[in-house]
Design an enzyme around this catalytic site. Structure first.
Site, PDB file in Angstrom:
ATOM      1  CG  ASP A 141      11.569 -11.275   1.140  1.00  0.00           C
ATOM      2  OD1 ASP A 141      12.526 -11.415   1.913  1.00  0.00           O
ATOM      3  OD2 ASP A 141      10.911 -10.230   1.053  1.00  0.00           O
ATOM      4  N   GLY A 142      11.586 -13.852   3.184  1.00  0.00           N
ATOM      5  CA  GLY A 142      10.913 -14.099   4.457  1.00  0.00           C
ATOM      6  C   GLY A 142      11.533 -15.191   5.293  1.00  0.00           C
TER       7      GLY A 142
ATOM      8  CG  ASN B 101      21.053 -10.699  -0.626  1.00  0.00           C
ATOM      9  OD1 ASN B 101      20.602 -11.604  -1.333  1.00  0.00           O
ATOM     10  ND2 ASN B 101      20.261  -9.806  -0.045  1.00  0.00           N
TER      11      ASN B 101
ATOM     12  CG  LEU C 296      10.068  -6.241  -9.851  1.00  0.00           C
ATOM     13  CD1 LEU C 296      10.446  -5.694 -11.214  1.00  0.00           C
ATOM     14  CD2 LEU C 296       9.724  -7.709  -9.963  1.00  0.00           C
TER      15      LEU C 296
END
Length: 256
Positions: A37-38, A85, A211
């Site tokens: 993530d990120g 997503n 999560l």
């Protein structure tokens, strides 16, 4: 007398190239899960398009995969693309799928190191070329023993449990499974991860504390490690910190 599993873990005593003392291999988690993530925020902070962050994140993924293999992590799983997503802009989805295709075409590097590749999730929505290449890599690496590399693409924990429940229902319907014999293992054996170890250490960078539907069954007794570091910057040193933290936790699994 307390079981040795519940005793306080010894001080880490294995040196790493990052200058951080790693725990001995017997104190490593058997399965490390990564929520990557990120990437988008990493790129935005630098005035770059989000897809640039995903590409840098993919480079980091490759580095950490090989590092996990080299230090003796038996199972490493990565959240590549979730069932949620698909809600992202089509341009970003296309960029992610192109990046995934590039990775699959370059995956022989992992086969040379005897890394077994396993893909989990619903493949039906993926491009045919992706599905075919995923199947080829799984077949070519099925006997490799150095590490299991588990890639979750079009994956969701709830969707996985739904899929397992449907399979169990069909078996009950045709009479090959007695409902009274259904145990936890019955469900586990019908998950995408059947035969693989549950997650011991779940790592999520970027400052998020959830999560996000990743391996919710397999993480029932996982140790969680959260950090503000964005995924492209989550390097070997950051992973070593997480492994040291894991080694110093007391895992009681409901005991005292």
């Amino acid at each position: 007398m307390a079981l040795s599993l519940f005793k306080k873990r010894s001080k880490p005593d294995v040196s790493s190239d990052s200058g951080i003392l790693l725990p001995p291999p017997e104190q490593f988690p058997q399965h490390v899960g990564f929520i990557m993530d990120g990437n988008g925020r990493w790129a935005t902070k630098r005035g770059m398009p989000r897809k640039f962050g995903h590409r840098e994140g993919a480079k980091n993924f490759k580095d950490l995969t090989l590092y996990c293999r080299d230090i003796g992590i038996r199972n490493a799983s990565f959240y590549v693309f979730s069932t949620e997503n698909w809600k992202r802009p089509q341009e970003e989805i296309d960029a992610l799928m192109d990046l995934f295709w590039e990775y699959l075409c370059d995956a022989d590097n992992y086969l040379e190191r005897r890394i077994r590749m396993i893909f989990i999730g619903d493949r039906s929505r993926l491009q045919e070329r992706l599905q075919k290449r995923m199947q080829e890599l799984e077949e070519d690496s099925k006997d490799f023993e150095k590490m299991n590399l588990i890639l979750a693409i079009n994956y969701g924990g709830r969707d996985e449990i739904r899929h397992a429940a449907q399979q169990i229902a069909r078996e009950v319907q045709i009479g090959t499974l007695d409902p009274d014999t259904i145990m936890e293992q019955t469900i586990a054996d019908r998950l995408y991860t059947a035969g693989l170890a549950d997650v011991d250490l779940l790592i999520r960078p970027s400052g998020e504390l959830r999560l996000s539907n990743y391996m919710i069954w397999q993480c029932a007794y996982a140790e969680y490690y959260f950090t503000d570091v964005l995924w492209p910057d989550f390097n070997k040193t950051e992973l070593n910190k997480a492994l040291v933290d894991f080694a110093n936790r007391g895992r009681r699994f409901g005991g005292i």
